[in-house]
Design a protein around this motif. Structure first.
Motif, short mmCIF file in Angstrom:
data_model
loop_
_atom_site.label_atom_id
_atom_site.label_comp_id
_atom_site.label_asym_id
_atom_site.label_seq_id
_atom_site.Cartn_x
_atom_site.Cartn_y
_atom_site.Cartn_z
N VAL A 1 5.11 10.32 -6.27
CA VAL A 1 6.06 9.84 -5.26
C VAL A 1 5.50 8.61 -4.56
O VAL A 1 6.22 7.61 -4.34
CB VAL A 1 6.38 10.95 -4.25
N GLY A 2 4.21 8.64 -4.23
CA GLY A 2 3.59 7.49 -3.59
C GLY A 2 3.61 6.26 -4.47
O GLY A 2 3.89 5.15 -4.00
N ALA A 3 3.33 6.44 -5.76
CA ALA A 3 3.35 5.31 -6.69
C ALA A 3 4.74 4.71 -6.81
O ALA A 3 4.90 3.47 -6.86
CB ALA A 3 2.84 5.76 -8.06
N LEU A 4 5.77 5.56 -6.86
CA LEU A 4 7.14 5.06 -6.94
C LEU A 4 7.51 4.25 -5.70
O LEU A 4 8.16 3.20 -5.79
CB LEU A 4 8.11 6.23 -7.12
N ALA A 5 7.11 4.77 -4.52
CA ALA A 5 7.38 4.03 -3.29
C ALA A 5 6.65 2.68 -3.31
O ALA A 5 7.19 1.66 -2.86
CB ALA A 5 6.94 4.85 -2.08
N GLY A 6 5.43 2.68 -3.84
CA GLY A 6 4.68 1.43 -3.95
C GLY A 6 5.33 0.45 -4.89
O GLY A 6 5.38 -0.76 -4.62
#
Length: 358
Positions: free
Chosen positions: A30-35
């Motif tokens: 999820v963090g990578a997608l937001a990034g």
């Protein structure tokens, strides 16, 4: 759910696996997608934005789910709202700064990005504001989910119960024994604090058993499962034993804070109910049907029989073969007040030679 192994003393030791294993994959994803979304908007290379997002977002999500810094998180959630807000904000800032520094170090030393590690660890004001804003948004959604309950939150989002449906569910009525006496001795305010602490202790066992805390009614918590989840590895029964284990393991703190260790009476039953969304300004999912009334009657009968945990024959038949550490004591067929048909009832308990691992 249960990994049974024979101990050296001949008893059965069983352990519940961690319910957080999937979060270690989900959180950085999820963090990578937001990034990546931020990277696309700011013309940043995908590897750089994804890695920074993963190392910034993962700690925040893991913290919110109680995997990281659980004691600090629990303390802040019990504090007054202004203290909670400041503590959470400070925690997020620290995690964002630290996560960005780790990601920058990896990007520089592992992939050769930026001139030096110091530059790699820098974060723009826009990037910091975005990270903090996304963290706050995700946290808000998770808090609403916690307030409503995961199942209710998901069901309301997809409109599953917008039209009433009939389904089969397992219900657990978990009553705090002696709450009236406690209130008479210590006052209503102290009793409410006591009950609040007890209900807080239920959250983890119910989550581990894939159940849903649907309501608090006075000194009783109503928990339910779909038939599939509640029957799997006798999860509905294991939930009660897990609650008892957690309370007993913390007996010293309960006694020091409240003067006694909580005791419970539990009743479990299953059957068809009508489930529907009700309310307009404040919506909730409610259940209707004889199954709920029968579970309530069972909880009252448990007090008369002096049993800690009673289960209906209907549920026992659906459970089938129980794990080896669970024992059944039959009470036979009993008449229940307000119910035409009698019901087979039994008490359940953990075999004395079984040890529950934390």
């Amino acid at each position: 759910m249960i990994d049974g192994t024979t101990t050296g003393s001949g008893g059965l030791r069983y352990t519940k696996p961690s319910s957080h294993s999937g979060l270690w994959i989900l959180a950085p994803t999820v963090g990578a997608l937001a990034g990546l979304i931020y990277g696309l908007a700011s013309d940043i290379e995908p590897l750089v934005s994804a890695l920074r997002g993963a190392f910034i977002g993962a700690p925040v999500l893991l913290y919110e789910r109680g995997v990281l810094m659980r004691r600090w998180r629990d303390w802040s959630r019990r504090a007054a709202t202004p203290v909670f807000g400041l503590a959470t904000l400070a925690t997020y800032v620290a995690m964002i700064v630290f996560g960005n520094a780790v990601a920058g170090t990896i990007l520089h030393h592992g992939f050769g990005y930026m001139a030096n590690a110091h530059v790699a660890m820098k974060m723009s004001e826009t990037g910091f504001a975005y990270a903090l804003g996304i963290s706050a948004l995700v946290t808000f959604v998770l808090r609403v989910r916690d307030l409503m309950g995961p199942r209710v939150f998901a069901s309301l989002l997809v409109g599953r119960y917008h039209r009433a449906i009939t389904e089969e569910r397992i219900f657990l009525f978990l009553d705090v024994a002696g709450s009236t006496r406690f209130a008479e001795e210590h006052g209503d305010l102290a009793a409410q604090t006591w009950l609040g602490a007890i209900f807080n202790a239920l959250a983890l066992p119910v989550r581990r058993a894939s159940g849903s805390i649907d309501d608090y009614i006075g000194d009783m918590a109503m928990v339910s499962w779909s038939m599939e989840r509640g029957l799997r590895d006798a999860a509905c029964l294991e939930c009660v034993f897990d609650v008892l284990r957690i309370v007993e393991a913390d007996a010293g703190r309960w006694t020091a804070r409240f003067g006694e260790v909580p005791r419970f009476r539990a009743a479990l039953h299953c059957g068809p109910v009508v489930t529907a969304e009700i309310g307009l300004e404040r919506r909730k999912i409610a259940y209707f049907g004889d199954t709920l009334n029968t579970t309530s009657r069972l909880e009252g009968l448990a007090k008369e029989l002096g049993a800690e945990i009673v289960v209906s024959g209907d549920l026992l038949d659906r459970l089938g073969d129980l794990p080896g550490h669970i024992r059944i004591s039959e009470f036979g067929v009993r008449a229940l007040r307000g119910r035409k048909e009698s019901l087979r009832i039994a008490a359940v308990h953990v075999h004395k030679s079984a040890k529950i691992a934390p």
